[in-house]
Design an enzyme around this catalytic site. Structure first.
Site, PDB file in Angstrom:
ATOM      1  N   ASP A 121      74.312  32.754  53.822  1.00 50.90           N
ATOM      2  CA  ASP A 121      73.969  31.610  54.665  1.00 50.90           C
ATOM      3  C   ASP A 121      73.334  30.482  53.859  1.00 50.90           C
ATOM      4  OD1 ASP A 121      74.688  32.910  57.068  1.00 50.90           O
ATOM      5  OD2 ASP A 121      72.829  34.044  56.961  1.00 50.90           O
ATOM      6  N   ASP A 169      73.209  32.822  62.509  1.00 47.64           N
ATOM      7  CA  ASP A 169      73.865  33.917  61.831  1.00 47.64           C
ATOM      8  C   ASP A 169      73.589  35.164  62.688  1.00 47.64           C
ATOM      9  OD1 ASP A 169      74.991  35.482  59.762  1.00 47.64           O
ATOM     10  OD2 ASP A 169      72.964  36.056  59.190  1.00 47.64           O
ATOM     11  N   CYS A 218      42.618  41.568  53.048  1.00 45.20           N
ATOM     12  CA  CYS A 218      41.199  41.719  53.395  1.00 45.20           C
ATOM     13  C   CYS A 218      40.376  41.992  52.139  1.00 45.20           C
ATOM     14  CB  CYS A 218      41.016  42.845  54.384  1.00 45.20           C
ATOM     15  SG  CYS A 218      41.458  44.429  53.675  1.00 45.20           S
ATOM     16  N   CYS A 228      41.254  45.195  50.308  1.00 42.41           N
ATOM     17  CA  CYS A 228      42.414  45.128  49.420  1.00 42.41           C
ATOM     18  C   CYS A 228      42.010  44.540  48.072  1.00 42.41           C
ATOM     19  CB  CYS A 228      43.513  44.252  50.029  1.00 42.41           C
ATOM     20  SG  CYS A 228      43.972  44.703  51.696  1.00 42.41           S
ATOM     21  N   ASP A 246      69.808  34.100  57.416  1.00 38.75           N
ATOM     22  CA  ASP A 246      68.930  34.838  56.512  1.00 38.75           C
ATOM     23  C   ASP A 246      69.587  35.245  55.194  1.00 38.75           C
ATOM     24  OD1 ASP A 246      70.548  36.759  57.728  1.00 38.75           O
ATOM     25  OD2 ASP A 246      69.130  38.314  57.135  1.00 38.75           O
TER      26      ASP A 246
END
Lengths: 715, 47
Positions: A614, A434, A32, A35, A610
């Site tokens: 993998d 996974d 935003c 920030c 993940d």
């Protein structure tokens, strides 16, 4: 490709500009105006930083600073403002962005030229004659020739590359069509002929470039999203030399035998052996396991591991391309080669389309010659056939449908990397999951916080706020999610391996390793206030909708399978809940072999995973998806990344991909239908430049309108 | 007819001007951060 961002490039993160340096940081947490203001103003006030500029779209900060500030200093400065940041490697070499920019320039030029030539052409069609028509034709040529030379380059280059390798793609008929049409028009202008086709040639380029730009834009947008999520392995390390001096060294300059100082909260830049210190390290990127691993002097640690508890000294054993992480990257690259053999839908269509169009054009030339129309007249008709059959709508049909679908998916938290990923996703018939981090959240979640009174929750939140320990992070997220405001504590302290202590008024509070009970399979922490103690248990929870999503995928005709590196005993519960066969004890190579076996038996596998373990399987799968919490390597290898805690995006993406391919095929049918109508007219010699212009625009508008129906594809 | 010799160069040069302006905007990074540009208007400088 997968290894590019994994192994830090040889160039340094910084580039010299006078006395200041420029460093780039990914800050995924910005969203935003507040920030932006906080980071830009906050950093500008930090000594040594000249200026900071936020790019909100890419979620990056560019910092111009004094060369004495090292990346960890800068990261600490951003962390002090309340944002997590990761240094990014060399900002200069962004090939995709440069290509996109080049396409947009070409599109702008083609658009300008198309409008102006159309203006002149309309006057010719409405009856300009003699000298005026001649002048307008010359003017059109003046605009069209440089435009074709400039804006046509992407097509000419790609067509030439294809022809040289003895293949054909969509760009071959486009290039031949544009070049012949332009050449013929120049000849007509020279001899003072009636019709020139400059408007058609340039408009064709404009429409096709629009399609190309959409395609490239989509790829760029998803990539920027993924890049912002990426937590790059450390760009360098603090080195300790023999005289006891410490200095910052880039990862590419690390050599075996050097001594690294790794502070808590830093990632390792090379593989090594711990020489001094006792700490917990997070190697979730390697194992997918969320609990930190304890290391003591003599233990091996890997590049990319996050040091959590206390400072350690590590002697480098392998750096750069010799690290474990680089090995896996190479394995992934080899596995991904199968994917690069995939031929995209549009190119598959072009295999049949291009030769038939050229044949048709040649036949009409021959036919009219035999009928005695003369070479000039026959050539004009052949060119008209080429122009009218130019895959204008086809060139737009695919990218328009894909970008609309990708935009819809992105709104629902799925970043698809490119259009070919969407096509492959639509073809899968078996989904391989996974376990840790994919079917489960892959991070500890507090089992229940009911044992904590409201006041205690505020105290716990205050205790965990400053800590990066996974259990602290889990507690912080859970408590912040409940909207709890942290209590004001004094004397807040974190001790490696023991936990946090502090004081609430004059009462001692602490959160740490449980003293009372040792659990073997559960993660737990103990909250102590005065002489009261509460045990907080954690569990790696199944994603909230994992069971429904797997059932959903089966209902869509996909087979489901769980492949995990975990013990088979740990899988039984999950296999029972999801009613899916689970295979345990699989190493990365085994997962890869499993996919190869499935492929050999004729299945197209969607791999969802993940961990770095993998990675090779993700690269080998016909299509692959990874959660945004996945390791960097997996996010790079996957075709799509989904955000959030829910698994439903996987089923949604497959469904949207199938709808997209359906619409693309409809668009092909529309484009072919248009040809069936227009080609006989062209062969009969009735296509004037006016008819060509109208037909081309209408068919393009129709395929775009059809593609827009995909706006609600992600449901 | 003589009007054309004046009007066409004017029309073309105006078009070229627009094209040049777009190239300049592209080159100076005006399109690099569209989300940021939308958000920046909301920043209070007084803080």
């Amino acid at each position: 490709m997968a290894s590019q961002a994994l192994i830090p490039p040889a160039t340094d993160t910084e580039t010299d500009i006078g006395t200041t340096q420029i460093s780039l940081f990914a800050v995924p947490g910005m969203h935003c105006a507040g920030c932006i203001g906080k980071i830009e103003n906050g950093l500008a006030r930090t000594p040594g930083i000249a200026s900071a500029r936020v790019n909100l779209s890419a979620k990056r900060v560019t910092i111009q600073h004094d060369p004495t500030l090292s990346p960890p200093d800068l990261r600490a400065a951003i962390a002090a403002l309340g944002f997590e940041a990761e240094p990014l490697a060399d900002p200069g070499v962004d090939v995709a962005a440069a290509e996109n920019r080049m396409l947009i320039r070409a599109l702008a030029v083609a658009g300008f030229a198309a409008m102006n030539i159309m203006l002149l052409s309309v006057s010719v069609w409405s009856g300009a004659e003699g000298g005026t028509r001649q002048m307008f034709h010359w003017l059109s040529a003046l605009i069209a020739l440089p435009t074709v030379a400039y804006a046509g380059r992407p097509f000419f280059r790609s067509a030439w590359a294809a022809v040289r390798q003895g293949r054909t793609n969509m760009d071959v008929p486009i290039s031949i069509g544009v070049a012949l049409t332009t050449g013929m028009s120049v000849y007509e202008t020279l001899i003072g002929g009636e019709d020139a086709w400059f408007d058609g040639a340039v408009m064709l380029l404009f429409f096709l470039l629009a399609g190309r730009c959409l395609d490239s834009l989509m790829r760029g947008r998803a990539r920027a999203g993924v890049a912002a999520l990426l937590k790059q392995s450390a760009p360098g390390a603090m080195l300790l030399d023999d005289s006891g001096q410490s200095r910052w060294v880039a990862a590419s300059a690390l050599r075996p035998g050097m001594m690294m100082l790794v502070a808590a909260g830093e990632r390792l830049a090379a593989d090594g052996r711990v020489m001094e210190g006792d700490s917990g390290i997070d190697i979730a990127f390697l194992t997918g396991e969320s609990a930190p691993v304890r290391v003591r002097p003599g233990d091996l640690v890997q590049a990319g591991a996050l040091n959590i508890d206390g400072p350690i000294r590590v002697v480098v054993t392998a750096a750069g391309p010799d690290t474990v992480i680089a090995d896996i990257a190479r394995l992934m690259e080899e596995a991904a080669q199968g994917k690069s053999r995939y031929v995209r839908l549009a190119d598959r269509a072009a295999r049949y389309y291009a030769p038939s169009v050229h044949l048709l054009s040649a036949l009409s030339f021959a036919g009219w010659m035999i009928a005695g129309a003369g070479a000039h007249q026959s050539l004009l008709i052949a060119v008209a056939v080429l122009l009218i059959t130019c895959p204008c709508a086809l060139g737009l049909a695919v990218p328009a449908a894909q970008i609309v679908a990708c935009g819809a998916l992105m709104k629902h938290g799925v970043l698809v990397k490119d259009g070919s990923a969407l096509e492959r996703l639509a073809e899968v018939d078996e989904a391989l999951f996974d376990k840790t981090g994919t079917l489960t959240l892959g991070r500890p979640v507090p089992r229940d916080l009911a044992g904590l009174a409201a006041e205690d929750r505020a105290v716990v939140l205050a205790l965990v706020q400053g800590s990066r320990h996974p259990l602290s992070v889990a507690l912080r997220q859970a408590l912040e999610g409940e909207g709890i405001v942290p209590a004001a504590l004094t004397d807040l302290r974190e001790q490696a391996g023991e936990g946090m202590t502090g004081r609430l008024g004059d009462e001692a509070v602490a959160l740490g390793r449980p003293r009372s009970l040792i659990t073997l399979f559960d993660l737990a922490a103990e909250y102590r206030r005065g002489d009261r103690a509460v045990l907080l248990r954690f569990t790696d929870a199944l994603r909230p909708d994992a069971v429904e999503t797997l059932a959903d995928l089966r209902a869509m005709g996909l087979k489901t399978l769980i492949a995990s590196g975990d013990r088979p005993e740990a899988l039984t519960e999950i296999a029972r809940q999801t009613a899916t066969t689970a295979i345990g004890h699989l190493r990365p190579q085994d997962k890869l072999a499993l996919i190869e076996r499935l492929r050999a038996s004729g299945h197209r596998v969607l791999m969802v995973g993940d961990g770095l373990n993998d990675g090779p399987a993700l690269a080998a799968g016909h299509a692959s998806m990874a959660p945004a919490s996945a390791s960097d390597a997996s996010q790079l290898a996957a075709d799509a990344v989904f955000l959030g805690d829910r698994l439903a995006p996987v089923a949604m993406a497959v469904r949207a991909a199938r709808r997209t391919v359906r619409v693309v095929k409809q668009n092909f049918a529309l484009a072919i239908g248009y040809n069936i109508f227009a080609v006989p007219l062209a062969i009969a010699g009735h296509v004037t430049p006016l008819v060509a212009a109208v037909a081309m625009s209408t068919s393009s508008l129709i395929v775009i309108a059809n593609a827009l129906r995909l706006k609600g594809a992600a449901r | 007819m003589t009007g054309l010799t004046v009007l066409i160069p004017i029309a073309l040069s105006l078009g070229l001007l627009g094209l040049a302006a777009f190239f300049w905007a592209l080159g100076s990074g005006q399109f690099d951060d569209s989300d940021g540009a939308a958000a920046r208007i909301l920043i209070d400088d007084d803080e």
